[in-house]
Motif scaffolding. Sequence first.
Motif, mmCIF file in Angstrom:
data_model
loop_
_atom_site.group_PDB
_atom_site.id
_atom_site.type_symbol
_atom_site.label_atom_id
_atom_site.label_comp_id
_atom_site.label_asym_id
_atom_site.label_seq_id
_atom_site.Cartn_x
_atom_site.Cartn_y
_atom_site.Cartn_z
ATOM 1 N N THR A 78 0.862 -1.172 0.000
ATOM 2 C CA THR A 78 0.000 0.000 0.000
ATOM 3 C C THR A 78 0.906 1.231 0.000
ATOM 4 N N LYS A 79 0.309 2.381 -0.132
ATOM 5 C CA LYS A 79 1.119 3.599 -0.175
ATOM 6 C C LYS A 79 1.787 3.883 1.161
ATOM 7 N N SER A 80 1.291 3.290 2.231
ATOM 8 C CA SER A 80 1.878 3.514 3.552
ATOM 9 C C SER A 80 2.902 2.447 3.934
ATOM 10 N N ALA A 81 2.911 1.284 3.247
ATOM 11 C CA ALA A 81 3.845 0.209 3.597
ATOM 12 C C ALA A 81 4.070 -0.699 2.395
ATOM 13 N N ASP A 82 5.346 -0.959 2.077
ATOM 14 C CA ASP A 82 5.629 -1.784 0.903
ATOM 15 C C ASP A 82 5.491 -3.276 1.185
ATOM 16 N N ASN A 83 5.621 -3.695 2.428
ATOM 17 C CA ASN A 83 5.485 -5.120 2.768
ATOM 18 C C ASN A 83 4.256 -5.374 3.635
ATOM 19 N N GLU A 84 3.107 -4.903 3.181
ATOM 20 C CA GLU A 84 1.875 -5.179 3.927
ATOM 21 C C GLU A 84 1.623 -6.686 3.985
ATOM 22 N N LEU A 85 1.647 -7.329 2.825
ATOM 23 C CA LEU A 85 1.551 -8.788 2.747
ATOM 24 C C LEU A 85 2.558 -9.243 1.703
ATOM 25 N N MET A 86 3.543 -10.019 2.121
ATOM 26 C CA MET A 86 4.545 -10.478 1.174
ATOM 27 C C MET A 86 5.009 -11.879 1.544
ATOM 28 N N LEU A 87 5.114 -12.726 0.531
ATOM 29 C CA LEU A 87 5.579 -14.099 0.718
ATOM 30 C C LEU A 87 6.857 -14.275 -0.084
ATOM 31 N N TYR A 88 7.913 -14.660 0.629
ATOM 32 C CA TYR A 88 9.242 -14.758 0.024
ATOM 33 C C TYR A 88 9.818 -16.143 0.304
ATOM 34 N N LYS A 89 10.278 -16.792 -0.743
ATOM 35 C CA LYS A 89 10.951 -18.080 -0.595
ATOM 36 C C LYS A 89 12.439 -17.804 -0.436
ATOM 37 N N SER A 90 12.964 -17.987 0.774
ATOM 38 C CA SER A 90 14.355 -17.622 1.060
ATOM 39 C C SER A 90 15.344 -18.614 0.448
ATOM 40 N N SER A 91 15.016 -19.895 0.540
ATOM 41 C CA SER A 91 15.852 -20.966 0.000
ATOM 42 C C SER A 91 14.997 -22.222 -0.009
ATOM 43 N N LEU A 92 15.562 -23.333 -0.397
ATOM 44 C CA LEU A 92 14.785 -24.570 -0.432
ATOM 45 C C LEU A 92 14.257 -24.905 0.962
ATOM 46 N N GLY A 93 12.946 -25.027 1.077
ATOM 47 C CA GLY A 93 12.314 -25.387 2.331
ATOM 48 C C GLY A 93 12.165 -24.275 3.336
ATOM 49 N N THR A 94 12.624 -23.076 2.999
ATOM 50 C CA THR A 94 12.556 -21.941 3.925
ATOM 51 C C THR A 94 11.765 -20.801 3.289
ATOM 52 N N TYR A 95 10.748 -20.331 4.010
ATOM 53 C CA TYR A 95 9.872 -19.271 3.505
ATOM 54 C C TYR A 95 9.742 -18.180 4.567
ATOM 55 N N ARG A 96 9.596 -16.950 4.088
ATOM 56 C CA ARG A 96 9.404 -15.810 4.990
ATOM 57 C C ARG A 96 8.105 -15.110 4.639
ATOM 58 N N VAL A 97 7.278 -14.858 5.658
ATOM 59 C CA VAL A 97 6.045 -14.100 5.456
ATOM 60 C C VAL A 97 6.195 -12.725 6.107
ATOM 61 N N HIS A 98 5.667 -11.716 5.430
ATOM 62 C CA HIS A 98 5.634 -10.351 5.950
ATOM 63 C C HIS A 98 4.184 -9.932 6.095
ATOM 64 N N VAL A 99 3.818 -9.412 7.251
ATOM 65 C CA VAL A 99 2.498 -8.840 7.474
ATOM 66 C C VAL A 99 2.693 -7.516 8.206
#
Length: 231
Positions: A78-99
């Motif tokens: 959103t205009k107030s936050a770039d990582n309001e909801l973001m799903l990132y695959k860091s490496s094999l078997g590892t995931y990062r969620v942003h809220v």
Amino acid sequence: MESILKQMVRLLSLIALVYGCCGESQDLSGKVFTIPTNDANPYIKLHANINKPITAMTMCQRFNSGLERGQTLFSLATKSADNELMLYKSSLGTYRVHVRLRSLDFFNLPDGINEWISLCWTWDSKTGLTQLWLNGKRSARRVISPHGTITGEPSIVLGQDQDTYGGGFDPNQSFVGDVTDVHFWDKVLSPCDIKYYMHGQIKSPGNLLNWEALQFTTNGKVFIEKSDFIC
């Protein structure tokens, strides 16, 4: 006469802008978005039917990539936050969620390269509980950003991480591969509904993003190809 012509040009430009921004709704059943290059240019802009704050959500997608490095699977800013909801695959078997600018890492999830991964991510603002499902297996539930809401006009992008609203892309975080069956709901789906999705079925399409009636625009080398997830 010149004034009328100028007004007509402005009107035509506005119409082009509106239609270029929103795109046409398409049924992408049996299709995939293919992003074959590793750079900051290719991405898919998704236009969601969001007219109220998001207080709960489920996002599901299937993807196939040959990369082992980190890559972004879903980015809502959103205009107030770039990582309001973001799903990132860091490496094999590892995931990062942003809220809402907070993040959590999930480890040792069933994963692989050059194979289809069916993934669902849920979050409920009342409790803050969040979890990931990969190929039918659920992570442990964690807590992130309880009692929060996502407000404001969203910018939703597949293939890139938005470091600014609608931009700020880093090629080292870009997605390379195929993505399909993207759905987004304003609720937490039941485990049974998620298991249906994991097996290639869906009880009710996403009410915010629906792969069977998707409104989108693409940029750069993004191709629409036939899916081989189920043949």
